[in-house]
Design an enzyme around this catalytic site. Structure first.
Site, PDB file in Angstrom:
ATOM      1  N   HIS B 235       0.841  -1.212   0.000  1.00 35.84           N
ATOM      2  CA  HIS B 235       0.000   0.000   0.000  1.00 35.84           C
ATOM      3  C   HIS B 235       0.871   1.255   0.000  1.00 35.84           C
ATOM      4  CE1 HIS B 235      -4.031  -1.800   0.543  1.00 35.84           C
ATOM      5  NE2 HIS B 235      -3.396  -2.729   1.245  1.00 35.84           N
ATOM      6  N   ASP B 298      -0.814  -4.966   5.858  1.00 35.01           N
ATOM      7  CA  ASP B 298      -1.840  -5.789   5.207  1.00 35.01           C
ATOM      8  C   ASP B 298      -1.586  -5.937   3.705  1.00 35.01           C
ATOM      9  OD1 ASP B 298      -2.305  -3.011   5.057  1.00 35.01           O
ATOM     10  OD2 ASP B 298      -4.356  -3.368   4.369  1.00 35.01           O
ATOM     11  N   GLU B 299      -2.118  -7.028   3.194  1.00 35.52           N
ATOM     12  CA  GLU B 299      -2.254  -7.234   1.748  1.00 35.52           C
ATOM     13  C   GLU B 299      -0.957  -7.049   0.958  1.00 35.52           C
ATOM     14  OE1 GLU B 299      -6.892  -6.226   1.022  1.00 35.52           O
ATOM     15  OE2 GLU B 299      -5.571  -4.480   1.047  1.00 35.52           O
ATOM     16  N   VAL B 300       0.112  -7.628   1.442  1.00 38.76           N
ATOM     17  CA  VAL B 300       1.384  -7.595   0.715  1.00 38.76           C
ATOM     18  C   VAL B 300       1.447  -8.848  -0.144  1.00 38.76           C
ATOM     19  CG1 VAL B 300       3.886  -7.606   0.920  1.00 38.76           C
ATOM     20  CG2 VAL B 300       2.477  -6.268   2.521  1.00 38.76           C
TER      21      VAL B 300
END
Lengths: 484, 484
Positions: B235, B298-300
């Site tokens: 992100h 998050d969300e790597v």
């Protein structure tokens, strides 16, 4: 409890204009503090003044806003931007029918409320008509918490005492050879190791980030700007003890409890030093709401002018990159500091070697803060009989601290170049709040008047007379002070 | 102006115990707010409540301390540490003879003053006896100011609105692919370049350090802790646009205005990335008075577990070196975060793959904040007909956001492992304060009750009835909100 009023004719610093009108406003059970508009800062200033009135009088002193239903006489505190008064200016009118304090900023109301505190007795506010504003924007004092450490509570109490005299800058000398006094999370050994020492071998100490924030908030609520100083590249032994990797080859890297100067400095050729400076300045800048960050720069004895100048210019650029205005002791004027940098004059005599670079900096646009050592150094003895303090910058009597004009010392400088005055208190010999007070009062009171009051309104005899009332107040409140 | 009281039987979140006693205290021209002790925070809480009373009633509502001379009935606000109430607890008694709010901390008085605000009408405070304290220590909401930017004034207004429901954490999602929203003086391009974008291609924006400090101060005055988040290592497109040198080879380094996720991450093998992270965290930590700093996590999608884990552990160490407690989205629980790290659960379904590492972290001593996406994500649509918002985590009706228990979702965890609840509002589709309000209310109100009120005291029918009064108040005040 009593107010320990100094009386209407003894206000310090002297207001721009003050007319004593005789009969004043009598405080009664019906006395109310009325403020307008109904907003946070105005409410706070009104609430805190009412709290003092209660302590002094035992009256209930309710605080409210104007309402048609209540015809109560009282003390009105009015924020009126449309009056167009100077930023710290205010007007104050007290008469039998009531008291009105007006300003165009909350800061002006706060300054005016100090005048109210000075003149208010435990039964009345004397009749008076005042219009007031300061001569200089910077009216400060410096406290050296490095040579000896002082607790948050002690510094807060000192803040309260100086706010009463309308000072608006508290410069904290946070590092020196003997100690490092503020936590820097990115370099934790500075406080933990570098803080554990002071002159004479005491335990030292440091402010955690939370304590520093608390201290700054206390000052901010009294409209005092905290200017933190990290003295560099000299006066850095405590930092070198914590991080010996930025000490030049062969330098002392052990705690130092003496008072000599000039023996320490960073290894300015080491890139790690610039990284260190960037980390410290970045963190301190982020913790500090005020616009200034002081980089020291004084008494560097072992570097060449080129080495010193390069370090100073890089460090000023670092301060500016972190969003602050740099200020330095006047050595920085000879080091090619840009005109954005504030120069703090500290010399003890008007030697042209010292004056010329500062005048040139002012001509290029730098602002100057005047702290001539022989007038403003609060750690100098009053006279030969003073036990506390030093004398290398001369003996400084109460009169000598008062009877000078900052505009006359430098010679020709552009209009507006003088930002103001500041009285530093170095603490090689000073170890308690009572000793701080003893050295500061009444000389700092005089510097406050030098900074606030018009030159034409100042004279020693008048000041001496007013001062007597303040001495009586200090005695009553248990605030230590020197004698005239 | 009217108070828009919700009435004594409609307080949200529901107090621990509340007994409506009938006849209440009638507000009159003589009504006074009396506080004790006469100190700063208590005076401020009393002064601000009186200011609201004035706005609602037109009465003068003076504020003062108890004094023998005045027999006035009124509203007493008393700080009594010796009562030993919970940190945010308070008691409130209102009867014809007067109203007494008591707490053992100023924070408790502030929470209790919100109850007073809810029940006070424009003519009376209804008879009631309340003893109250929260179930969980962390009752938060997250606002994503990265996907769309919101002004300081908008966020302040939102802070006022949520403080009314006794929330105590405002988590600010300050960076994402589309924008970087806080000035970091050590890396000026983050805000200048990285801030100049948002979803849909608008101009974006950022908070200067002064604006951030102002925002934090506004929250602090309402006893809300600001938790700043820099989402890393994914992100991070906006940061990479500003500093392409820390982007992996071949990554996008141009502004991104879409809403996909998972394409960006730092070059975690580059030492310059760790320097960057240290500079950003150091400065943000120093600017932030609260104890927490959120590192995202998050969300790597493009890193190996080893690369991700190494970065997360190093970054947590950096946060701790800068004096803060790290918090991360629940991915950090699988990355070997130490037990000092707070884990924020955000998953949308109780898959054991997600739950097991979090339970294990809790067993090792980590505290957990519960933000299950399918219950607390305020950007989800209420139902199929909601135009605003998304639906990937499910539709979240007002009832669905309310009718769950944070303690039942994870299964067995040690006592005290649950720090509390937080409702995030992601803003891919949300562009104005009115839209924030529409998505938050009344679901956030329900989360506030989930976090504050005892599980045994909660039931949908009762809550639904109470909510009606709040909906009427929002309508009267022009605060947007969804429908049940």
């Amino acid at each position: 409890m009593k107010t320990f009023s100094v009386g209407v004719s003894a206000v310090i610093p002297a207001p721009r204009s003050l007319l004593a009108t005789g009969e004043g406003y009598v405080l009664t059970e019906a006395t109310t503090v009325v403020f307008t508009p109904d907003d946070g800062e105005v409410a706070r200033i009104a609430t805190e003044f009412a709290a003092d009135l209660r302590r002094w009088t035992g009256l209930a002193v309710p605080v409210t806003v104007p309402a048609a239903a209540t015809g109560a006489t009282g003390i009105r505190i009015e924020l009126l931007p449309e009056l167009g008064l100077a930023r710290e200016g205010y007007t104050l009118d007290a008469a039998p029918g009531g008291v009105i304090l007006r300003a165009s900023t909350a800061e002006g109301l706060f300054r005016g409320s100090q005048t109210l505190r000075q003149i208010c007795t435990d039964s009345a506010i004397p009749g008076v008509r005042i219009a007031d504003e300061p001569r200089f924007a910077w009216r400060g004092t410096m406290l050296d918490v490095a040579r000896h450490f002082f607790s948050v509570d002690d510094v807060k109490r000192y803040i309260d005492e100086i706010a009463y005299y309308k000072l608006n800058v508290l410069h904290l000398h946070l590092s020196d050879d003997q100690g490092w006094r503020v936590e820097i999370a990115a370099r934790p050994r500075l406080a933990e190791v570098g803080g554990a020492c002071e002159v004479g071998g005491g335990p030292g100490g440091f402010y955690t980030r939370e304590e520093y924030a608390d201290l700054v908030a206390h000052a901010t609520a009294r409209y005092l700007t905290v200017v933190p100083e990290i003295d560099m590249p000299g006066h850095t032994n405590a930092a070198l003890v914590a991080y010996p990797e930025i000490a030049p080859e062969g330098y002392l890297t052990e705690h130092f409890t003496g008072t000599e100067v000039g023996f320490s400095n960073f290894d300015v050729a080491n890139p790690a030093t610039d990284e260190f400076v960037d980390a410290v300045i970045g963190e301190l800048a982020a913790m500090t709401p005020g616009p200034y960050l002081h980089i020291g720069g004084d008494e560097v004895m072992k570097l060449t002018p080129e080495e010193f100048g390069g370090f100073v210019r890089r460090t000023i650029a670092t301060v500016e990159r972190h969003g602050k205005v740099a200020i330095g002791w006047d050595e920085v004027a000879r080091a090619g500091a840009p005109s954005s940098t504030v120069v703090q004059f500290w010399r003890t005599h008007p030697d042209q070697d010292f004056l010329a670079p500062i005048r040139e900096a002012a001509a290029r646009g730098s602002k100057i803060v005047m702290s001539p050592g022989s007038r403003t150094y609060l750690d100098m003895k009053y006279d030969e009989s003073t036990e506390l303090g030093q004398d290398w910058a001369g003996l400084i009597s109460v009169r000598h601290a008062y009877e000078w004009d900052p505009a006359e010392l430098l010679g020709e400088v552009p209009d507006g170049a003088l930002l103001g005055v500041e009285a530093p208190l170095w603490t090689e010999t000073v170890t308690t709040l009572a000793e701080i007070e003893f050295m500061a009062f009444p000389r700092l009171t005089g510097i406050a008047e030098v900074g606030w009051s018009a030159a034409s309104s100042r004279d020693w005899d008048g000041y001496r007379t007013r001062l007597a009332a303040h001495e009586a107040r200090w005695d009553a409140l248990g605030i230590s002070h020197g004698a005239v």
